[in-house]
Design an enzyme around this catalytic site. Structure first.
Site, mmCIF file in Angstrom:
data_model
loop_
_atom_site.group_PDB
_atom_site.id
_atom_site.type_symbol
_atom_site.label_atom_id
_atom_site.label_comp_id
_atom_site.label_asym_id
_atom_site.label_seq_id
_atom_site.Cartn_x
_atom_site.Cartn_y
_atom_site.Cartn_z
ATOM 1 N N GLU A 1 -7.841 -5.329 -0.474
ATOM 2 C CA GLU A 1 -8.349 -6.115 -1.593
ATOM 3 C C GLU A 1 -8.281 -7.626 -1.339
ATOM 4 O O GLU A 1 -9.030 -8.389 -1.945
ATOM 5 C CB GLU A 1 -7.581 -5.767 -2.869
ATOM 6 C CG GLU A 1 -7.637 -4.303 -3.264
ATOM 7 C CD GLU A 1 -8.985 -3.865 -3.786
ATOM 8 O OE1 GLU A 1 -10.003 -4.210 -3.153
ATOM 9 O OE2 GLU A 1 -9.022 -3.181 -4.813
ATOM 10 N N HIS B 1 0.848 -1.193 0.000
ATOM 11 C CA HIS B 1 0.000 0.000 0.000
ATOM 12 C C HIS B 1 0.879 1.238 0.000
ATOM 13 O O HIS B 1 1.953 1.236 0.593
ATOM 14 C CB HIS B 1 -0.924 0.017 1.230
ATOM 15 C CG HIS B 1 -2.090 0.924 1.060
ATOM 16 N ND1 HIS B 1 -2.032 2.260 1.372
ATOM 17 C CD2 HIS B 1 -3.325 0.693 0.555
ATOM 18 C CE1 HIS B 1 -3.204 2.812 1.090
ATOM 19 N NE2 HIS B 1 -4.003 1.896 0.589
HETATM 20 N N1 ACO Z 1 4.089 -7.553 -4.649
HETATM 21 C C1 ACO Z 1 5.405 -7.523 -4.935
HETATM 22 N N2 ACO Z 1 6.173 -6.434 -4.823
HETATM 23 C C2 ACO Z 1 5.569 -5.309 -4.420
HETATM 24 C C3 ACO Z 1 4.212 -5.261 -4.097
HETATM 25 C C4 ACO Z 1 3.456 -6.452 -4.215
HETATM 26 N N3 ACO Z 1 2.158 -6.484 -3.926
HETATM 27 N N4 ACO Z 1 3.910 -4.013 -3.719
HETATM 28 C C5 ACO Z 1 5.016 -3.289 -3.808
HETATM 29 N N5 ACO Z 1 6.029 -4.075 -4.235
HETATM 30 C C6 ACO Z 1 7.397 -3.682 -4.470
HETATM 31 C C7 ACO Z 1 7.516 -2.869 -5.730
HETATM 32 O O1 ACO Z 1 7.789 -3.687 -6.848
HETATM 33 C C8 ACO Z 1 8.650 -1.930 -5.416
HETATM 34 O O2 ACO Z 1 9.865 -2.570 -5.698
HETATM 35 P P1 ACO Z 1 11.060 -1.735 -6.402
HETATM 36 O O3 ACO Z 1 11.401 -0.665 -5.412
HETATM 37 O O4 ACO Z 1 12.123 -2.755 -6.584
HETATM 38 O O5 ACO Z 1 10.515 -1.201 -7.673
HETATM 39 C C9 ACO Z 1 8.568 -1.748 -3.914
HETATM 40 O O6 ACO Z 1 7.805 -2.847 -3.393
HETATM 41 C C10 ACO Z 1 7.852 -0.484 -3.516
HETATM 42 O O7 ACO Z 1 6.629 -0.438 -4.227
HETATM 43 P P2 ACO Z 1 6.002 0.865 -4.826
HETATM 44 O O8 ACO Z 1 5.542 0.583 -6.208
HETATM 45 O O9 ACO Z 1 6.916 2.037 -4.620
HETATM 46 O O10 ACO Z 1 4.823 1.052 -3.858
HETATM 47 P P3 ACO Z 1 3.580 1.934 -4.141
HETATM 48 O O11 ACO Z 1 3.311 2.679 -2.919
HETATM 49 O O12 ACO Z 1 3.713 2.762 -5.366
HETATM 50 O O13 ACO Z 1 2.533 0.818 -4.478
HETATM 51 C C11 ACO Z 1 0.671 -0.551 -4.600
HETATM 52 C C12 ACO Z 1 1.375 0.544 -3.787
HETATM 53 C C13 ACO Z 1 0.406 -0.019 -6.003
HETATM 54 C C14 ACO Z 1 -0.659 -0.853 -3.935
HETATM 55 C C15 ACO Z 1 1.570 -1.802 -4.642
HETATM 56 O O14 ACO Z 1 1.847 -2.248 -3.364
HETATM 57 C C16 ACO Z 1 0.966 -2.900 -5.499
HETATM 58 O O15 ACO Z 1 1.144 -2.907 -6.714
HETATM 59 N N6 ACO Z 1 0.220 -3.885 -4.868
HETATM 60 C C17 ACO Z 1 -0.420 -4.930 -5.620
HETATM 61 C C18 ACO Z 1 -1.734 -4.435 -6.216
HETATM 62 C C19 ACO Z 1 -2.807 -4.212 -5.156
HETATM 63 O O16 ACO Z 1 -2.962 -4.980 -4.223
HETATM 64 N N7 ACO Z 1 -3.554 -3.111 -5.344
HETATM 65 C C20 ACO Z 1 -4.629 -2.723 -4.435
HETATM 66 C C21 ACO Z 1 -4.162 -1.614 -3.522
HETATM 67 S S1 ACO Z 1 -5.378 -1.184 -2.333
HETATM 68 C C22 ACO Z 1 -6.415 -0.104 -3.157
HETATM 69 O O17 ACO Z 1 -6.029 0.656 -3.995
HETATM 70 C C23 ACO Z 1 -7.854 -0.140 -2.855
#
Ligand code: ACO
Length: 371
Positions: free
Chosen positions: A315, A260
């Site tokens: 989710e 998140h």
């Molecule tokens: N699985 C694997 N790796 C992850 C995940 C995940 N679920 N979430 C974050 N990471 C990794 C990213 O790849 C990133 O790695 P990097 O630095 O090597 O590129 C690192 O953790 C940091 O992630 P960010 O993209 O900077 O985190 P951000 O705050 O932008 O993302 C998000 C938040 C989009 C929700 C992300 O965690 C994600 O994609 N989760 C999976 C999709 C999901 O569950 N979405 C629903 C969110 S809840 C809602 O919106 C209602």
């Protein structure tokens, strides 16, 4: 990473591509406390609202003072009237569109066809319409005739009834109410911010909600719960969870339902939704499988990204709860919109009352003219 760079104005520009760390406005609506894993809606913890209030009661609580409340009829009556109006005006347009449209796209078409004139009542007209648009879009997609709303039942019950044509159980209705209240509002998430950007231009509430629906659709926001079930299906049994998750992470995939932007703890909504499973009959072994997958995923993500706390988000148990309530996974994002619309409307009203045109800058990195 946030980078500061020299600006040619008196103010200092900040480059923050995901806008993290930027506070765009004050709000009285919700507080997402990422450090402590807490969500507060208008002064109350989400745990004290979801599972305790119907969607209608939550609207009265959440909208008070911002959107015009009903004087001569109840909120339930106002929403029921809106459902009937949506069925009369929007559903014929949705039916006429032919078979090629997806559920979400057909809902957007229906929303566009609603007779909104930016009147004070638009928040009720739009919020009341969404269950009708969802159920009608679902049934048109499977070649079935849409079912007319009932003016005598509340939104959650009518939604389930319009989907299937049969009377839902009290437990399924309670689960949908719990879900709709849980996801009512959540700070300046991508779809809510979109609604506020649109509202900040002076555009009408219908336009703001349509834009917000578009933002919600993506898998990084409201499009994740369907893929959560796909993941559980692909894993199949608890003993396969660790290996499947490691392989997915090794391929660079993101685990849906985890991580998140704000929370550095477990998303409090995950537990609120998980609690709702207690009264439902999930498919054999589904909850046990989900619990093992969650444990393995959180542990694997901690190894994968040791410097970035990645925990369960809303989710994950949305998917398990809605499946147990009998909702098809193709309807998960549409149902998210059906609850979150209440938050969008309140944010539109707040933006109009206190906000300013939202217009960030950009840093030009392209070529310059020769002279
Ligand atoms: N699985 C694997 N790796 C992850 C995940 C995940 N679920 N979430 C974050 N990471 C990794 C990213 O790849 C990133 O790695 P990097 O630095 O090597 O590129 C690192 O953790 C940091 O992630 P960010 O993209 O900077 O985190 P951000 O705050 O932008 O993302 C998000 C938040 C989009 C929700 C992300 O965690 C994600 O994609 N989760 C999976 C999709 C999901 O569950 N979405 C629903 C969110 S809840 C809602 O919106 C209602």
């Amino acid at each position: 990473m946030t980078v500061t760079f020299p600006a040619d104005t008196a103010t200092r520009a900040i480059l923050a591509p995901g806008l993290e760390g930027i506070v765009a406005a004050d709000t009285i609506l919700s507080e997402v406390d990422g450090a402590n894993g807490r969500l507060i809606l208008r002064g109350r913890h989400i745990e004290d609202l979801a599972g305790h209030l119907t969607f209608e009661a939550a609207l009265e609580f959440f909208w008070r003072g911002l959107l015009p409340m009903q004087q001569t009829r109840t909120t339930a009556e106002a929403l029921a009237t809106a459902r009937l109006q949506a069925f009369a005006t929007a559903v014929p347009v949705m039916r006429a569109a032919g078979p090629g449209l997806g559920i979400y796209e057909r809902m957007r078409l229906g929303l566009s066809a609603l007779c909104c004139d930016d009147a004070a009542e638009d928040s009720f007209a739009i919020t009341g319409a969404l269950p009708v648009l969802l159920a009608a879009a679902s049934r048109i997609g499977t070649g079935e005739a849409p079912i007319a709303p009932s003016p005598t039942v509340a939104s959650a019950e009518d939604l389930l009834r319009m989907l299937t044509g049969t009377a839902p159980t009290a437990r399924a209705i309670a689960a949908i109410d719990r879900y709709l209240v849980t996801i009512l509002d959540h700070g300046f998430n991508a779809s809510t911010f979109t609604a506020r950007v649109i509202a900040s231009t002076g555009a009408d509430m219908g336009s703001a909600v349509l834009g917000a629906m578009g933002a919600l659709k993506g898998p990084l926001h409201g499009g994740a719960p369907g893929p959560v079930l796909d993941m559980l299906d692909a894993i199949g049994t608890p003993e396969r969870a660790a290996g499947w998750i490691s392989a997915a992470l090794a391929k660079g995939e993101r685990l849906m339902g985890f991580g998140h932007r704000i929370y550095r703890q477990r998303d409090p909504r995950a537990d609120v939704l998980k609690a709702g499973l207690a009264t439902l009959e999930a498919a054999d072994g589904r909850v046990a499988l989900a619990e093992v997958v969650e444990l393995e995923a959180v542990a694997a993500l901690a190894r994968h990204k040791p410097n970035r706390p990645l925990n369960t988000n809303v989710e994950f148990y949305t998917a398990v709860l809605l499946e147990a309530a009998g909702i098809d996974r193709s309807l998960f994002t549409p149902l998210f919109a059906t609850g979150r619309v209440a938050g969008w409307c309140a944010h539109v009203a707040e933006q109009r009352a206190t906000g300013r045109l939202i217009r960030p800058g950009s840093r030009y990195v392209g070529p310059m003219p020769a002279a």
